[in-house]
Structure formats: C-alpha cells, structure tokens
Scaffold this motif. Structure first.
Motif, PDB file in Angstrom:
ATOM      1  N   GLY A 114     -15.102  -7.596   0.145  1.00 37.50           N
ATOM      2  CA  GLY A 114     -14.613  -6.335  -0.422  1.00 37.50           C
ATOM      3  C   GLY A 114     -14.525  -5.228   0.616  1.00 37.50           C
ATOM      4  N   SER A 115     -14.052  -4.073   0.177  1.00 36.48           N
ATOM      5  CA  SER A 115     -13.833  -2.960   1.103  1.00 36.48           C
ATOM      6  C   SER A 115     -14.369  -1.659   0.503  1.00 36.48           C
ATOM      7  N   THR A 116     -14.708  -0.730   1.402  1.00 31.72           N
ATOM      8  CA  THR A 116     -15.082   0.622   0.964  1.00 31.72           C
ATOM      9  C   THR A 116     -14.257   1.604   1.781  1.00 31.72           C
ATOM     10  N   GLY A 125       3.512   0.721   1.690  1.00 31.63           N
ATOM     11  CA  GLY A 125       2.964   0.630   3.043  1.00 31.63           C
ATOM     12  C   GLY A 125       2.709   2.023   3.625  1.00 31.63           C
ATOM     13  N   LEU A 126       2.812   3.041   2.788  1.00 29.79           N
ATOM     14  CA  LEU A 126       2.638   4.415   3.270  1.00 29.79           C
ATOM     15  C   LEU A 126       1.392   5.082   2.688  1.00 29.79           C
ATOM     16  N   GLY A 127       0.776   4.394   1.730  1.00 27.39           N
ATOM     17  CA  GLY A 127      -0.341   4.990   0.996  1.00 27.39           C
ATOM     18  C   GLY A 127      -1.462   5.500   1.889  1.00 27.39           C
ATOM     19  N   LEU A 128      -1.948   4.650   2.795  1.00 22.64           N
ATOM     20  CA  LEU A 128      -3.088   5.068   3.618  1.00 22.64           C
ATOM     21  C   LEU A 128      -2.686   6.117   4.658  1.00 22.64           C
ATOM     22  N   ARG A 131       1.868  -9.801  -0.316  1.00 27.29           N
ATOM     23  CA  ARG A 131       1.033  -9.261  -1.396  1.00 27.29           C
ATOM     24  C   ARG A 131       1.375  -7.793  -1.672  1.00 27.29           C
ATOM     25  N   SER A 132       1.532  -7.054  -0.562  1.00 27.80           N
ATOM     26  CA  SER A 132       1.822  -5.630  -0.715  1.00 27.80           C
ATOM     27  C   SER A 132       3.163  -5.429  -1.417  1.00 27.80           C
ATOM     28  N   ARG A 133       4.183  -6.227  -0.966  1.00 28.73           N
ATOM     29  CA  ARG A 133       5.516  -6.097  -1.583  1.00 28.73           C
ATOM     30  C   ARG A 133       5.434  -6.462  -3.058  1.00 28.73           C
ATOM     31  N   VAL A 164      -7.352  -1.293  -7.039  1.00 26.61           N
ATOM     32  CA  VAL A 164      -6.867  -2.045  -8.210  1.00 26.61           C
ATOM     33  C   VAL A 164      -5.946  -3.169  -7.750  1.00 26.61           C
ATOM     34  N   LYS A 165      -5.058  -2.834  -6.777  1.00 24.99           N
ATOM     35  CA  LYS A 165      -4.059  -3.807  -6.328  1.00 24.99           C
ATOM     36  C   LYS A 165      -4.687  -4.996  -5.614  1.00 24.99           C
ATOM     37  N   TYR A 166      -5.700  -4.711  -4.793  1.00 25.54           N
ATOM     38  CA  TYR A 166      -6.215  -5.767  -3.922  1.00 25.54           C
ATOM     39  C   TYR A 166      -7.559  -6.338  -4.393  1.00 25.54           C
ATOM     40  N   THR A 167      -7.907  -6.122  -5.670  1.00 29.90           N
ATOM     41  CA  THR A 167      -9.153  -6.689  -6.219  1.00 29.90           C
ATOM     42  C   THR A 167      -8.787  -7.530  -7.451  1.00 29.90           C
ATOM     43  N   VAL A 204      -1.502  -5.670   5.847  1.00 28.95           N
ATOM     44  CA  VAL A 204      -2.242  -6.862   6.262  1.00 28.95           C
ATOM     45  C   VAL A 204      -1.517  -8.073   5.710  1.00 28.95           C
ATOM     46  N   ASP A 205      -1.218  -8.001   4.443  1.00 30.20           N
ATOM     47  CA  ASP A 205      -0.570  -9.129   3.780  1.00 30.20           C
ATOM     48  C   ASP A 205       0.752  -8.610   3.216  1.00 30.20           C
ATOM     49  N   GLU A 206       1.799  -8.804   4.020  1.00 24.14           N
ATOM     50  CA  GLU A 206       3.130  -8.269   3.693  1.00 24.14           C
ATOM     51  C   GLU A 206       3.558  -8.673   2.279  1.00 24.14           C
ATOM     52  N   ALA A 222     -15.140   1.716  -3.647  1.00 15.41           N
ATOM     53  CA  ALA A 222     -15.601   0.411  -3.158  1.00 15.41           C
ATOM     54  C   ALA A 222     -15.076  -0.664  -4.102  1.00 15.41           C
ATOM     55  N   ASP A 223     -14.610  -1.761  -3.522  1.00 19.36           N
ATOM     56  CA  ASP A 223     -14.143  -2.860  -4.375  1.00 19.36           C
ATOM     57  C   ASP A 223     -14.753  -4.169  -3.899  1.00 19.36           C
ATOM     58  N   VAL A 224     -14.599  -5.193  -4.716  1.00 19.48           N
ATOM     59  CA  VAL A 224     -15.133  -6.512  -4.341  1.00 19.48           C
ATOM     60  C   VAL A 224     -13.949  -7.477  -4.165  1.00 19.48           C
ATOM     61  N   LYS A 282     -10.538  -8.972  -1.705  1.00 23.39           N
ATOM     62  CA  LYS A 282     -10.513  -9.975  -0.639  1.00 23.39           C
ATOM     63  C   LYS A 282     -10.885  -9.413   0.740  1.00 23.39           C
ATOM     64  N   GLY A 283     -11.007  -8.099   0.845  1.00 28.04           N
ATOM     65  CA  GLY A 283     -11.416  -7.496   2.117  1.00 28.04           C
ATOM     66  C   GLY A 283     -10.296  -7.532   3.147  1.00 28.04           C
ATOM     67  N   ILE A 284     -10.594  -6.984   4.308  1.00 29.90           N
ATOM     68  CA  ILE A 284      -9.569  -6.868   5.363  1.00 29.90           C
ATOM     69  C   ILE A 284     -10.157  -7.399   6.668  1.00 29.90           C
ATOM     70  N   PRO A 285      -9.468  -8.310   7.361  1.00 31.00           N
ATOM     71  CA  PRO A 285      -9.973  -8.796   8.653  1.00 31.00           C
ATOM     72  C   PRO A 285     -10.146  -7.625   9.634  1.00 31.00           C
TER      73      PRO A 285
HETATM   74  P1  ADP Z   1       0.446  -0.574   0.515  1.00 31.78           P
HETATM   75  O1  ADP Z   1       1.437   0.240  -0.181  1.00 31.78           O
HETATM   76  O2  ADP Z   1       1.005  -1.788   1.182  1.00 31.78           O
HETATM   77  O3  ADP Z   1      -0.764  -0.819  -0.295  1.00 31.78           O
HETATM   78  P2  ADP Z   1      -1.246   1.152   2.078  1.00 31.78           P
HETATM   79  O4  ADP Z   1      -0.934   2.045   3.216  1.00 31.78           O
HETATM   80  O5  ADP Z   1      -1.828   1.760   0.870  1.00 31.78           O
HETATM   81  O6  ADP Z   1       0.074   0.354   1.758  1.00 31.78           O
HETATM   82  O7  ADP Z   1      -2.226   0.041   2.608  1.00 31.78           O
HETATM   83  C1  ADP Z   1      -1.929  -0.635   3.811  1.00 31.78           C
HETATM   84  C2  ADP Z   1      -2.486  -2.035   3.781  1.00 31.78           C
HETATM   85  O8  ADP Z   1      -3.910  -2.011   3.767  1.00 31.78           O
HETATM   86  C3  ADP Z   1      -2.110  -2.786   2.534  1.00 31.78           C
HETATM   87  O9  ADP Z   1      -0.862  -3.413   2.679  1.00 31.78           O
HETATM   88  C4  ADP Z   1      -3.233  -3.792   2.417  1.00 31.78           C
HETATM   89  O10 ADP Z   1      -2.931  -4.925   3.198  1.00 31.78           O
HETATM   90  C5  ADP Z   1      -4.429  -3.085   3.035  1.00 31.78           C
HETATM   91  N1  ADP Z   1      -5.341  -2.536   2.017  1.00 31.78           N
HETATM   92  C6  ADP Z   1      -5.378  -1.278   1.541  1.00 31.78           C
HETATM   93  N2  ADP Z   1      -6.363  -1.108   0.644  1.00 31.78           N
HETATM   94  C7  ADP Z   1      -6.971  -2.308   0.517  1.00 31.78           C
HETATM   95  C8  ADP Z   1      -8.092  -2.792  -0.249  1.00 31.78           C
HETATM   96  N3  ADP Z   1      -8.757  -1.991  -1.091  1.00 31.78           N
HETATM   97  N4  ADP Z   1      -8.435  -4.081  -0.091  1.00 31.78           N
HETATM   98  C9  ADP Z   1      -7.764  -4.891   0.764  1.00 31.78           C
HETATM   99  N5  ADP Z   1      -6.719  -4.491   1.524  1.00 31.78           N
HETATM  100  C10 ADP Z   1      -6.323  -3.211   1.418  1.00 31.78           C
END
Ligand code: ADP
Length: 446
Positions: free
Chosen positions: A420-422, A394-397, A386-388, A336-339, A382-384, A361-363, A365-368
């Motif tokens: 996008g990302s899956t 930054g602990l979710g994953l 945007r995440s803030r 939701v956050k990154y789409t 990835v994008d400080e 799966a989302d459509v 901006k994807g991740i390099p």
């Molecule tokens: P955050 O709280 O910053 O979202 P996460 O650990 O959940 O921390 O994710 C780490 C980073 O992975 C994020 O800051 C973001 O840059 C990238 N990321 C996670 N999910 C996605 C996604 N669905 N699409 C693009 N980038 C993602």
C-alpha cells in the motif's frame, strides 16, 4: 637522507674542532702556567666566532632581498645553505600561488556566469565582471557590504537565511525589467559561500510561452470537445441506434470523457502554474472537507472496504479552498482507484511541531521505489493501462504538488509494493489558523 648525513658529518667536525681547540688552549694554559685561563680564552674565542656567525645570519635574514647569504663554513655553512634552500622553495611556491590565483581570477572574470564570494556574515569579498553586470554591483564600493542589503528580493533573502542551498532560487530582481536570475549558493571553507548567478531570462520566457500555449490550447479545445461529448451522449442514449454502432459510440463517448478530464486538469494546472507565489487565502474547515470527501466515496456504493477518518486535530488551514479541495480529492480518488474494493483507506488530519498534515493511506498494490520520485511529473504513470482504464489523466499528482507548493507545503510519498501507499500533504505551521479564526469543526469519526 643525504641532508642527514651531511649534518651528522658537520656535527662530528664541529665536536672534533672544539676538542682540538680545547686541547690547544689547555696546552697553551699549561705553557703559561694557568690551565684554566687557557681553557677560558679558547671558549671565549669560540663563543665570539659563533656570535659573529649568528650576527651575520640574522643580518642576512633581515635584509634577504638585498644582501647575499653569509659565506660561512662548517656547521654554519650547512645551516645557511638549508635556510637558503627553504627560502627559495617558499618563494617558488608563493610565486606559483600568485600565478594560479591570477589565472583563476582571469578565468572567473571572463566566465559567462556571475561568481561572487561571501564571508560568514554574508558580506561580499569578491565578485567577477558578470556578477557585477547582472546584480549591478560596483567594484570596490560594494566590497564588504552585506549581499542582502544589495539584493533585497524577499525570496532571495529567505533563501540566503534558510541555509538550504540544494537548488537555486530564481528571482526577478527588478520588476521594471524582464530579467530573471538564477542564484545558487555553494558553502565552502569556514561558513563562506560561493554565489553563482545566471541569466535565465530566455528559459523563463520559453517556460512562460509553454504555459501560455498549454493554457490557450486547452481553452480552445474545451468548447469543440463539449459539443462532441454532448452529441455522443445523446447518440449513446438513443434507443434507436444501430446495434453495430452502439459499441463504437460508447467507446467514443468514454474517450471524449477522458479528453474532457485531461483538458480540465490541464486548465487547473495552468492556473496553478500561472502564479507561483505563496497564496494567502482564508481558514478552511479541513474536517468538514475530508468528511465530505469520505461521503462522496461512500455514496458511489462500490466499496466494501472501510474508509476511515482519523481526525486528531480541530485546527483549520489557511489557504485557497478550491485548490486544497482539488489536492485532497485527487489523493482520495487515487487511493480509491488503485486499491481493491475490499481494501481499507484511511484519511488522517493532525498537527504537530512541524506543522499541519493530511494523509491518505491505502492498502493497494503500492508503487515500486524507482517510480516514486517521478510520480508528480505530468503524465507520469506507473501502470499506463491501469491508469487509462480508470480514466486517469496522469495529471492528478502534478496538480497536488503545485497546489501544495502554493501553500508553502509539500507532498511526501511512502509506498511498499504489494502493501500500500501513504500520500501525505505537509503544511508549515504558519498555515495553521490562529484559534480566534477557527471554525467550529464538525467532528466525524469512523
Ligand atoms: P492518474 O490520473 O494516472 O492517476 P496521477 O498523477 O494521479 O495520475 O498519478 C500518477 C501515477 O501514480 C498513477 O498513474 C499511478 O500509477 C500512481 N499512483 C497514484 N496514486 C497511487 C496509489 N494510491 N497507489 C498506487 N499507485 C498510485
């Protein structure tokens, strides 16, 4: 080249010598009136000479350590000289090999790490002093015994038989002792294995201290922060608040919320890290869970894009519902956050021969590609900015990864920049509930 010349010359001499002997024999035969008798006598003498030399060579080969090589001339001399040379070379190489082997044993014996070698049946062939001390192996007595009969720790036995030796396994062989060992197997030769053993007690203790510190600090910070956040909330909703103070108070409230999220996530992570063994748990109705997650996203009313449910199995998952909920919710939240609001998000649940799988799966901006392997590290973004901005800790994953690990599962990330990302959670087959334990799932399709 020189050897070949010598040998050619030797053969020429031998042929000339036979011809001369035969001529002399023929002349002698003619002289006594019987040519054939002369030739036969010459050949017999020639044969006797070779048999005699052959006997001397054979005798020497059988008694090489005590007898000198036979002193023969001509072709036999060449052959003997060559055999002597080969024999010396072989002795020299053998001696060198023995020295290298002794050197190797001396150096591995004094290594600070334990080393042992195992054959294809996992039987011990050899081990050094450190391995003997760390694993309690006894010289001679334990040679030839299967290593899994001596180290019975279930994680080591699983590691040994799984055949995935990319990284070491860390075990505490004896629960009554605080010693932790890291054991790495390295295959070599024909299914033999080199076993490297290291004492990692100190690292484990430091890691434990780090975990405890993070857990305690987060715990201690939670109460004062709750008070601060509460007062800020009250201040922000106070209509008599000075105009100039409104913006800073709102900002403080937002930052306090972020800190609360980070501390909550740190506490969740600490709890997950506290025990790294696989969780048993109970059957979880995954369909109901992901249907609820979808509803929660839709209830916010911010998205114009679809949130699709792709449910291909009614299997239930055996695990800890809180942890699985937290993992799945984090992935959905990230999508939701990154789409963009108009982009579609698809939640999929399916089962195949490899186990059970849940993917988001989302459509977006994807991740390099270079960031993907590091995404599950704590505070890696990835994008400080945007995440803030989206309130991410930054602990979710990192939470997702740990929660899955405790269920024997893993997180797989596929992403194409700009497309996008899956994020897929893969669970092993033993995590799928048997038919009798299944809940009657609620089927929802969008
Ligand atoms: P955050 O709280 O910053 O979202 P996460 O650990 O959940 O921390 O994710 C780490 C980073 O992975 C994020 O800051 C973001 O840059 C990238 N990321 C996670 N999910 C996605 C996604 N669905 N699409 C693009 N980038 C993602």
């Amino acid at each position: 080249m020189v050897d070949a010349e010598v040998s050619l010359r030797g053969w020429l001499f031998a042929v000339v010598r036979v011809l001369l002997a035969l001529t002399a024999g023929a002349a002698l035969g003619l002289f006594v009136g019987n040519l054939w008798a002369g030739l036969a006598a010459t050949l017999a003498m020639y044969l006797t000479f070779h048999l005699y030399n052959l006997f001397r060579l054979d005798y020497w080969l059988n008694h090489r350590s005590v007898a000198d090589p036979p002193d023969a001339g001509g072709l036999w001399g060449d052959v003997v000289a060559r055999v002597v040379r080969l024999h010396r070379r072989k002795r020299f190489h053998k001696q060198r090999m023995i020295e290298i082997f002794r050197e190797l044993r001396r150096s591995t014996a004094s290594m600070p790490d334990g080393v042992a070698t195992l054959n294809r049946d996992h039987e011990i062939i050899w081990f050094n002093r450190t391995a003997s001390r760390l694993l309690g192996l006894k010289r001679k007595l334990d040679f030839g015994l299967r290593i899994d009969n001596l180290i019975r720790h279930p994680e080591f036995v699983r590691y040994l038989h799984a055949g995935q030796y990319g990284s070491p396994v860390v075990i505490r062989p004896n629960v009554s002792e605080p010693t932790w060992l890291s054991i790495q197997l390295v295959p070599y030769g024909e299914a033999q294995k080199l076993m490297l053993v290291r004492d990692v007690t100190r690292q484990q203790q430091l890691e434990q201290m780090r975990k405890e510190f993070v857990a305690n600090a987060s715990h201690e910070l939670r109460s004062p922060l709750t008070v601060i956040a509460g007062y800020l909330e009250t201040l922000a909703s106070d209509s008599s608040l000075d105009r100039d103070l409104r913006q800073p108070v709102d900002e403080m409230r937002r930052q306090a919320e972020r800190m609360t999220t980070i501390i909550q996530d740190l506490l969740v992570l600490s709890k997950l890290e506290d025990d790294e063994s696989e969780i048993e748990g109970a059957p979880i109705d995954v369909i109901a869970l992901i249907t609820l997650l979808r509803k929660e996203v839709l209830a916010r009313g911010q998205r114009t894009g679809e949130v699709l449910l792709n449910i291909e199995s009614d299997a239930t998952l055996i695990g800890d519902e809180t942890q699985i909920h937290s993992a799945f919710a984090n992935l959905v939240e990230n999508a939701v956050k990154y789409t963009p609001e108009s982009g579609a998000i698809t939640l999929r649940w399916w089962v195949d021969d490899d186990g059970a799988h849940f993917s988001v799966a989302d459509v977006g901006k994807g991740i390099p590609a270079q960031h993907i392997p590091r995404l599950t590290e704590r505070f890696y973004r990835v994008d400080e900015g945007r995440s803030r901005a989206t309130g991410g800790s930054g602990l979710g994953l990192a939470i997702v990864k740990h929660a899955l690990q405790r269920h024997g599962g893993r997180l797989e990330i596929q992403s194409v920049e700009g497309r996008g990302s899956t994020f897929a959670c893969r669970f092993p087959s033993h995590r799928i509930a048997p038919a009798t334990a299944r809940h009657e799932p609620q089927r929802v399709r969008a």
